[in-house]
Scaffold this motif. Sequence first.
Motif, PDB file in Angstrom:
ATOM      1  N   GLN A 114       0.744  -1.055   0.092  1.00 50.66           N
ATOM      2  CA  GLN A 114       0.023  -0.072   0.015  1.00 50.66           C
ATOM      3  C   GLN A 114       0.920   1.424   0.052  1.00 50.66           C
ATOM      4  N   VAL A 115       0.471   2.238  -0.787  1.00 51.54           N
ATOM      5  CA  VAL A 115       1.524   3.325  -0.886  1.00 51.54           C
ATOM      6  C   VAL A 115       0.585   4.792  -0.864  1.00 51.54           C
ATOM      7  N   GLY A 116       0.832   5.530   0.077  1.00 51.04           N
ATOM      8  CA  GLY A 116       0.050   6.729   0.390  1.00 51.04           C
ATOM      9  C   GLY A 116      -0.123   7.029   1.874  1.00 51.04           C
ATOM     10  N   LEU A 117      -1.113   7.672   2.168  1.00 48.92           N
ATOM     11  CA  LEU A 117      -1.674   7.784   3.525  1.00 48.92           C
ATOM     12  C   LEU A 117      -2.408   6.842   3.990  1.00 48.92           C
ATOM     13  N   ASN A 118      -1.683   5.593   4.744  1.00 44.28           N
ATOM     14  CA  ASN A 118      -2.101   4.595   5.175  1.00 44.28           C
ATOM     15  C   ASN A 118      -1.684   4.201   6.933  1.00 44.28           C
ATOM     16  N   GLN A 119      -2.565   3.304   7.400  1.00 41.10           N
ATOM     17  CA  GLN A 119      -2.151   3.058   8.862  1.00 41.10           C
ATOM     18  C   GLN A 119      -0.889   2.605   9.097  1.00 41.10           C
ATOM     19  N   ILE A 120      -0.155   2.936  10.117  1.00 41.33           N
ATOM     20  CA  ILE A 120       1.233   2.134  10.416  1.00 41.33           C
ATOM     21  C   ILE A 120       0.699   0.981  11.215  1.00 41.33           C
ATOM     22  N   PRO A 121       1.488  -0.102  10.837  1.00 40.45           N
ATOM     23  CA  PRO A 121       1.429  -1.318  11.376  1.00 40.45           C
ATOM     24  C   PRO A 121       1.886  -1.431  12.864  1.00 40.45           C
ATOM     25  N   PHE A 122       1.231  -1.005  13.878  1.00 41.56           N
ATOM     26  CA  PHE A 122       1.781  -0.952  15.237  1.00 41.56           C
ATOM     27  C   PHE A 122       0.832  -1.417  16.117  1.00 41.56           C
ATOM     28  N   GLY A 123       1.157  -2.585  17.075  1.00 38.23           N
ATOM     29  CA  GLY A 123       0.249  -3.089  17.945  1.00 38.23           C
ATOM     30  C   GLY A 123      -1.029  -3.668  17.554  1.00 38.23           C
ATOM     31  N   LEU A 124      -1.914  -3.846  18.344  1.00 37.28           N
ATOM     32  CA  LEU A 124      -3.339  -4.391  18.029  1.00 37.28           C
ATOM     33  C   LEU A 124      -3.999  -3.492  16.929  1.00 37.28           C
ATOM     34  N   GLN A 125      -4.659  -4.385  15.933  1.00 34.98           N
ATOM     35  CA  GLN A 125      -4.888  -3.536  14.746  1.00 34.98           C
ATOM     36  C   GLN A 125      -6.616  -3.881  14.774  1.00 34.98           C
ATOM     37  N   PRO A 126      -7.171  -2.927  14.129  1.00 36.23           N
ATOM     38  CA  PRO A 126      -6.985  -1.673  13.681  1.00 36.23           C
ATOM     39  C   PRO A 126      -6.916  -0.640  14.979  1.00 36.23           C
ATOM     40  N   PHE A 127      -7.686  -1.166  16.074  1.00 38.31           N
ATOM     41  CA  PHE A 127      -7.477  -0.198  17.462  1.00 38.31           C
ATOM     42  C   PHE A 127      -7.105  -1.122  18.536  1.00 38.31           C
ATOM     43  N   PHE A 128      -6.644  -0.389  19.522  1.00 35.28           N
ATOM     44  CA  PHE A 128      -6.072  -0.806  20.738  1.00 35.28           C
ATOM     45  C   PHE A 128      -7.296  -1.387  21.726  1.00 35.28           C
ATOM     46  N   GLY A 129      -8.348  -1.834  21.106  1.00 33.42           N
ATOM     47  CA  GLY A 129      -9.585  -2.234  21.897  1.00 33.42           C
ATOM     48  C   GLY A 129     -11.016  -2.229  21.352  1.00 33.42           C
ATOM     49  N   SER A 130     -11.952  -2.317  21.965  1.00 31.20           N
ATOM     50  CA  SER A 130     -13.429  -2.259  21.306  1.00 31.20           C
ATOM     51  C   SER A 130     -14.049  -0.840  21.432  1.00 31.20           C
ATOM     52  N   THR A 131     -13.329   0.155  22.281  1.00 34.95           N
ATOM     53  CA  THR A 131     -13.992   1.348  22.197  1.00 34.95           C
ATOM     54  C   THR A 131     -14.180   2.111  21.110  1.00 34.95           C
ATOM     55  N   PHE A 132     -15.258   3.181  21.105  1.00 34.09           N
ATOM     56  CA  PHE A 132     -15.293   3.985  19.894  1.00 34.09           C
ATOM     57  C   PHE A 132     -14.514   5.197  20.170  1.00 34.09           C
ATOM     58  N   PHE A 133     -14.384   5.491  21.500  1.00 36.11           N
ATOM     59  CA  PHE A 133     -13.584   6.887  21.804  1.00 36.11           C
ATOM     60  C   PHE A 133     -12.171   6.526  21.944  1.00 36.11           C
ATOM     61  N   GLU A 134     -11.651   5.276  21.843  1.00 36.74           N
ATOM     62  CA  GLU A 134     -10.280   4.916  21.569  1.00 36.74           C
ATOM     63  C   GLU A 134      -9.518   5.064  22.926  1.00 36.74           C
ATOM     64  N   THR A 135      -8.349   4.715  23.042  1.00 34.36           N
ATOM     65  CA  THR A 135      -7.283   4.503  24.404  1.00 34.36           C
ATOM     66  C   THR A 135      -6.517   5.528  24.549  1.00 34.36           C
ATOM     67  N   LEU A 136      -5.711   5.543  25.649  1.00 37.10           N
ATOM     68  CA  LEU A 136      -4.664   6.638  25.707  1.00 37.10           C
ATOM     69  C   LEU A 136      -3.645   6.432  24.639  1.00 37.10           C
ATOM     70  N   GLY A 137      -3.647   5.213  23.885  1.00 36.18           N
ATOM     71  CA  GLY A 137      -2.780   4.938  22.985  1.00 36.18           C
ATOM     72  C   GLY A 137      -2.843   5.873  22.009  1.00 36.18           C
ATOM     73  N   ASN A 138      -4.027   6.421  21.579  1.00 37.49           N
ATOM     74  CA  ASN A 138      -4.510   7.439  20.427  1.00 37.49           C
ATOM     75  C   ASN A 138      -3.921   8.562  20.648  1.00 37.49           C
TER      76      ASN A 138
END
Length: 393
Positions: A114-138
């Motif tokens: 994939q080339v362009g503006l794409n999600q970096i492959p770090f940690g749990l994907q695509p989010f660090f949990g189940s929340t809508f508001f996301e975690t302090l990782g964000n």
Amino acid sequence: MARLHLLIRPEHILFPALLALSSTALAVPVTDNLDVGGAIRARFDHDPDRDIDKAGFDTLMLRATYTSDTWIGAARYRFYGKHYPYQYTDRIGDVAFAEYAWVGYRFDADRQVQVGLNQIPFGLQPFFGSTFFETLGNVVGLEDVSAVGAKYIHQQDDWNLQLGVYGRPAWPGRGTSNGSTYSTVVTSADDYVPEGTRNRERQIVVGRLARSLQLGDWKSEVGVSALTSRLENKDTGNDGRRNAYALHYLGQNGPWGVQLQGGRQQMSPRNPGSDEVVTFGGYDGTFNVASRGNLYVGDLSYSFPGTFADGWISGVKVYGNYSRFDKSASGFDTSERFILGTSFSVRSFYIAVEWLNGRNDPYIGGSSYTDSLAQGGTDHWENQLYANVGYYF
């Protein structure tokens, strides 16, 4: 009844608009491979301690997706403004930015780039949990982050390897702040940030290796991630570094889900003053983050099978998520976030309702926006009720 009265006041017209859309708006299959669509969302914020009781427009998103046996691509752009928390702007669209925009090529079923503006492959994907508001990782710049560059994905049996090389963070969008991106990224501080820094991040290299396996009754994934980049200081002209790494576990046992992650972020900026903070920004704001700290995330969820109310309600999930950022600098207070919530679909509407709790959290309960993730804010728990209702088309 007070909440219902609030929703049908004339200035809060989003729900009638959503209901009208629900019978007319659909994703448009332009060709067999290309479709376009989007979403319109409302948000609700209730915090009696701060006398906040808001309901109104949240986001308009437009997207395009292309899929074929070889060529793939996706783009999504977001529009905000006029309504809380952007009530200081005049129009919807005064705050706007790209979430992602990339093209890709499939070498075969197991390999793609994939080339362009794409999600970096770090940690749990695509989010660090189940929340809508996301975690302090964000808000420390590691969760749900996109950057401009290339990412290679290789699936080999139970192993998944992702490597990303990025020249820079996301392109700036539109807003009133230096933090005019969807992702939380290293940013030059706005004038209102005390002891803010002026760094920019370049030459970002990220790697993630994960393996799927069966642990008893648990379908699991374990993985390791690492990130390194160069921090250019605009004031001193000297370069520092940003390094981060994490271990994660993802498990599913029937309706039960578990997500765990532990990691560290270690930044060594070359600021003209203290090197203990680096300014980050996003969503039309900038704030300081401690240069060094450990991030921990734990998430437990339960998904109810089947549908309810004659098929109107589906995908019901309840969850609890705890995240913690322990800072290494002396005198810097720990930041914590705890979220209890539920998400579900009502026909074409996706709804999330969450009870947000935060300590030294820039986004919850009115703690210090600029310093909560650095020295700290009020240093006691704050809470508020948050809900988001979206129609996706």
